[in-house]
Design a protein around this motif. Structure first.
Motif, PDB file in Angstrom:
ATOM      1  N   ASP A  38      -1.920  -4.396   2.858  1.00 49.36           N
ATOM      2  CA  ASP A  38      -2.263  -3.189   3.610  1.00 49.36           C
ATOM      3  C   ASP A  38      -1.802  -3.245   5.065  1.00 49.36           C
ATOM      4  N   ALA A  95       0.802  -1.226   0.000  1.00 50.86           N
ATOM      5  CA  ALA A  95       0.000   0.000   0.000  1.00 50.86           C
ATOM      6  C   ALA A  95       0.830   1.269   0.000  1.00 50.86           C
ATOM      7  N   GLU A 112       1.747   5.250  -6.441  1.00 50.87           N
ATOM      8  CA  GLU A 112       0.768   5.107  -7.525  1.00 50.87           C
ATOM      9  C   GLU A 112       1.449   5.057  -8.880  1.00 50.87           C
ATOM     10  N   ARG A 169      -2.796  -6.714  -2.856  1.00 47.80           N
ATOM     11  CA  ARG A 169      -2.148  -5.560  -2.224  1.00 47.80           C
ATOM     12  C   ARG A 169      -2.058  -5.805  -0.726  1.00 47.80           C
ATOM     13  N   ALA A 191      -7.152  -7.214  -1.220  1.00 51.38           N
ATOM     14  CA  ALA A 191      -6.432  -6.466  -0.191  1.00 51.38           C
ATOM     15  C   ALA A 191      -6.319  -7.307   1.074  1.00 51.38           C
ATOM     16  N   ASP A 246     -10.098  -0.858  -7.136  1.00 59.05           N
ATOM     17  CA  ASP A 246      -8.734  -0.354  -7.340  1.00 59.05           C
ATOM     18  C   ASP A 246      -8.725   0.381  -8.669  1.00 59.05           C
ATOM     19  N   GLU A 263     -10.421  -4.404  -9.567  1.00 57.97           N
ATOM     20  CA  GLU A 263     -10.428  -4.820  -8.173  1.00 57.97           C
ATOM     21  C   GLU A 263      -9.083  -5.413  -7.798  1.00 57.97           C
ATOM     22  N   VAL A 264      -8.813  -5.403  -6.493  1.00 57.72           N
ATOM     23  CA  VAL A 264      -7.581  -5.970  -5.958  1.00 57.72           C
ATOM     24  C   VAL A 264      -7.935  -6.741  -4.693  1.00 57.72           C
ATOM     25  N   ARG A 301      -2.023  -2.243 -12.334  1.00 58.88           N
ATOM     26  CA  ARG A 301      -3.374  -2.090 -12.890  1.00 58.88           C
ATOM     27  C   ARG A 301      -3.348  -2.118 -14.416  1.00 58.88           C
ATOM     28  N   SER A 332       1.484   0.888  -8.175  1.00 64.02           N
ATOM     29  CA  SER A 332       0.060   0.547  -8.223  1.00 64.02           C
ATOM     30  C   SER A 332      -0.511   0.640  -9.632  1.00 64.02           C
TER      31      SER A 332
END
Length: 283
Positions: A188, A111, A161, A186, A256, A271, A253-254, A169, A165
């Motif tokens: 977190d 994250a 990002e 991911r 988490a 996501d 979507e991820v 994606r 990230s």
């Protein structure tokens, strides 16, 4: 990164069937100008000696020189295009087109990846203009990026990002478009003292051997039972994929993995990303 590049190498065709890419950074090889400058700096730092003949200490010192020269611009020491390494290794569409034998890809990020590179202790020294400049340069819609209470929070969020990230994606979307099953995770779970879930923080959980990480500050305060629980959940997609199960997550979507109320939790969450990263090649 090297595993992703190797999977595109025609000489390895047929030998790689599955990919597990943990924290794949967006760091495409530099162009001709950047490559030539790095080679010049390396030659000067080594005094003209052949790198193949230099000892480890000389190579480390030379690497530090190159990294200092690139401070604020990107990664100094990195693979250069040429030979078996394609210059468009991170042009996602071109890259996926070279993954003809890949049957499945697992992607994962943490994250707060960038907090490993700009740790909490550097927060007070980070100038506002540095955070503003990075956001303006690297995003088409910088105003869409989330607000934060400090320049450090904004900069580490934007770096995470941009370099980790959003590449996951984007690559996942290309893989799905090519019909290759892909799963995105991911982490977190956060380390103490504001370090968050930084780059490489997932490694202890991935390998699962707490005894190898007893003195790791990032695991301070995490009891053994919680460590074991996080490790089991974090590496579950990899274990199941190796057992032959096809692991996938849906578009946008991820999966988490975090801790809430003292319990390890997993959830498939949106996501979608914000700000639209600018992908520009270095000259």
């Amino acid at each position: 990164w090297l595993a992703f590049a190797a999977a595109q190498d025609p000489s390895l065709s047929g030998r790689i069937r599955r990919l597990a890419l943990f924290s794949l950074p967006y760091q495409p090889p530099p162009g001709p100008n950047g490559s030539a400058e790095r080679r010049r700096l390396l030659a000067e730092a080594l005094g003209g000696a052949d790198p193949a003949d230099a000892d480890a200490a000389c190579l480390v010192a030379a690497s530090s020189t190159i990294n200092r020269a690139w401070a604020g611009r990107g990664l100094g020491v990195q693979p250069l295009a040429g030979g078996r390494l394609a210059g468009d290794v991170q042009d996602w569409r071109a890259a996926v087109g070279r993954l003809g034998d890949i049957r499945e890809v697992l992607l994962s990020t943490t994250a707060h990846e960038a907090r490993a590179f700009i740790p909490p202790g550097a927060a007070e020294k980070l100038p506002e203009q540095a955070a503003a400049g990075l956001r303006a340069r690297h995003f088409k819609r910088p105003d869409d990026r989330p607000s934060a209470s400090s320049a450090w929070e904004r900069m580490t969020s934007d770096m995470t990002e941009y370099q980790f990230s959003s590449p996951a994606r984007e690559l996942a979307a290309e893989l799905r478009g090519a019909g290759i099953p892909v799963h995105v995770s991911r982490l977190d779970v956060e380390a103490p003292a504001g370090a968050g879930a930084a780059h490489c923080f997932d490694l202890p959980f991935l390998f699962g051997d707490r005894s190898q990480w007893r003195d790791a500050p990032m695991l301070a305060g995490l009891d053994d039972a919680t460590f074991v629980a996080v490790a089991a959940v974090w590496r579950e997609p990899l274990v199941r994929a190796l057992a032959g199960e096809s692991m996938t997550t849906g578009p946008g979507e991820v999966r988490a993995v975090g801790i809430a109320g003292g319990q390890v939790r997993t959830a498939r969450v949106p996501d979608l990303g914000r700000g639209e990263p600018v992908r520009r090649a270095e000259p």
